[in-house]
Write a protein that holds these residues in place. Structure first.
Motif, PDB file in Angstrom:
ATOM      1  N   TYR A 114    -128.418 -64.808  25.854  1.00 62.88           N
ATOM      2  CA  TYR A 114    -127.282 -64.407  26.664  1.00 62.88           C
ATOM      3  C   TYR A 114    -126.691 -63.099  26.158  1.00 62.88           C
ATOM      4  CZ  TYR A 114    -127.544 -69.234  28.307  1.00 62.88           C
ATOM      5  OH  TYR A 114    -127.970 -70.424  28.838  1.00 62.88           O
ATOM      6  N   ALA A 115    -125.981 -62.436  27.050  1.00 63.08           N
ATOM      7  CA  ALA A 115    -125.329 -61.176  26.685  1.00 63.08           C
ATOM      8  C   ALA A 115    -124.198 -61.454  25.712  1.00 63.08           C
ATOM      9  CB  ALA A 115    -124.801 -60.486  27.940  1.00 63.08           C
ATOM     10  N   ASP A 116    -123.828 -60.449  24.938  1.00 60.75           N
ATOM     11  CA  ASP A 116    -122.779 -60.611  23.944  1.00 60.75           C
ATOM     12  C   ASP A 116    -121.378 -60.430  24.511  1.00 60.75           C
ATOM     13  OD1 ASP A 116    -124.662 -61.039  22.005  1.00 60.75           O
ATOM     14  OD2 ASP A 116    -124.808 -58.916  21.457  1.00 60.75           O
ATOM     15  N   ARG A 163    -122.908 -69.099  32.663  1.00 59.54           N
ATOM     16  CA  ARG A 163    -123.502 -67.874  32.135  1.00 59.54           C
ATOM     17  C   ARG A 163    -124.987 -67.811  32.465  1.00 59.54           C
ATOM     18  NH1 ARG A 163    -122.365 -67.195  25.987  1.00 59.54           N
ATOM     19  NH2 ARG A 163    -122.954 -65.044  26.503  1.00 59.54           N
ATOM     20  N   GLN A 164    -125.429 -66.652  32.833  1.00 63.36           N
ATOM     21  CA  GLN A 164    -126.829 -66.448  33.166  1.00 63.36           C
ATOM     22  C   GLN A 164    -127.533 -65.740  32.005  1.00 63.36           C
ATOM     23  OE1 GLN A 164    -128.336 -67.632  35.869  1.00 63.36           O
ATOM     24  NE2 GLN A 164    -126.389 -68.503  36.589  1.00 63.36           N
ATOM     25  N   PRO A 165    -128.711 -66.209  31.625  1.00 59.09           N
ATOM     26  CA  PRO A 165    -129.441 -65.551  30.541  1.00 59.09           C
ATOM     27  C   PRO A 165    -129.895 -64.154  30.941  1.00 59.09           C
ATOM     28  CG  PRO A 165    -130.819 -67.201  31.608  1.00 59.09           C
ATOM     29  CD  PRO A 165    -129.451 -67.362  32.174  1.00 59.09           C
ATOM     30  N   VAL A 166    -129.864 -63.252  29.984  1.00 63.72           N
ATOM     31  CA  VAL A 166    -130.328 -61.891  30.242  1.00 63.72           C
ATOM     32  C   VAL A 166    -131.821 -61.765  29.937  1.00 63.72           C
ATOM     33  CG1 VAL A 166    -128.073 -60.874  29.824  1.00 63.72           C
ATOM     34  CG2 VAL A 166    -129.660 -61.167  27.920  1.00 63.72           C
ATOM     35  N   SER A 167    -132.339 -62.684  29.138  1.00 60.56           N
ATOM     36  CA  SER A 167    -133.768 -62.687  28.836  1.00 60.56           C
ATOM     37  C   SER A 167    -134.159 -64.054  28.268  1.00 60.56           C
ATOM     38  CB  SER A 167    -134.125 -61.578  27.848  1.00 60.56           C
ATOM     39  OG  SER A 167    -133.473 -61.789  26.609  1.00 60.56           O
ATOM     40  N   TRP A 168    -135.452 -64.184  27.979  1.00 59.14           N
ATOM     41  CA  TRP A 168    -135.972 -65.427  27.414  1.00 59.14           C
ATOM     42  C   TRP A 168    -136.763 -65.126  26.151  1.00 59.14           C
ATOM     43  CZ3 TRP A 168    -134.824 -70.201  29.410  1.00 59.14           C
ATOM     44  CH2 TRP A 168    -134.185 -70.201  30.663  1.00 59.14           C
TER      45      TRP A 168
END
Length: 244
Positions: free
Chosen positions: A95-97, A109-114
């Motif tokens: 997740y974003a900081d 919250r949506q993940p920015v990457s995996w």
């Protein structure tokens, strides 16, 4: 006159010794013993890993799967004696900081990457070629941990020596106890011998693997240097001794 005094003193000493022996007759003594043997390590257990991060979970997993296969093939080629075991495949979101605003506590919250990764455990008795094997594997995979120990066959061969060392130490201590009590070691009758598995030969549990980024580029890696060291195998023993 001096000879008379000497004989009287000798008789007094003999009587005292007999009286002391009678006082300790039937005494039950618990005597601990310990023995150990040392042996140069002849086995290595290395943990290799790969980790990828991508906005597309499938893309990250695909790269991990491909690189792990390539790394596994390299290890098999470099060391045919090695026993391989894959474990610890993981996938989790990143997740974003940016901090969540107070009024948005219910916002999903949506993940920015995996982040995707996997571990490969390599167990081998081929210590001579270990640096070359690890160096070749590090062109794709990362070395996460390395431990040295004894092969199962070596541990079994040392079992008899370990038991003998423990029992020898026990009998030496029994003789010392008998001397301290003013008794003859032959007066000591061993009633019970309890060989206790102390666990000293067991290798410590390997620490939990920490996630780390694997190199993104395939490049030549210099061979690392390893010192296998040695392992100490110990055994505790307890004897119950009764003096006649």
């Amino acid at each position: 006159m001096s000879m008379v005094r000497f004989l009287v003193g000798l008789m007094f000493f003999a009587v005292s010794a007999v009286a002391h022996a009678q006082q300790t007759g039937g005494t039950l003594v618990i005597v601990p013993g310990y023995g150990e043997v040392k042996q140069a390590n002849d086995e290595a257990r290395a943990t290799l890993m790969i980790e990828e991060q991508d906005k597309d979970k499938a893309a990250a997993a695909s790269r991990v799967n491909l690189k792990m296969k390539q790394g596994t093939d390299i290890v098999r080629k470099e060391d045919p004696q090695a026993v391989l075991k894959t474990r610890g495949y993981y996938t989790y979101p990143v997740y974003a900081d940016d901090p969540v605003q107070p009024r948005q506590t219910n916002r999903v919250r949506q993940p920015v990457s995996w982040r995707v990764g996997q571990y490969l455990e390599v167990t081998t008795p081929n210590l001579a070629s270990l640096p070359k094997t690890i160096s070749a594997a590090q062109r794709i995979l990362a070395l996460n941990s390395l431990h040295f120990g004894l092969t199962e066959s070596t541990s079994k061969k040392l079992e008899e020596q370990r038991i003998a060392a423990a029992y020898r130490n026990l009998t030496d201590r029994i003789a010392a106890v008998a001397k301290a009590m003013g008794r003859n070691p032959s007066d000591a009758a061993i009633e019970t011998v309890d060989f206790e598995a102390s666990g000293a030969y067991a290798q410590d549990t390997a620490p939990a693997a920490k996630a780390m980024r694997a190199p993104m580029e395939v490049m030549q890696v210099e061979e690392p240097s390893f010192e296998p060291g040695e392992t100490t195998l110990g055994m505790r023993v307890v004897g119950k001794v009764r003096f006649r």
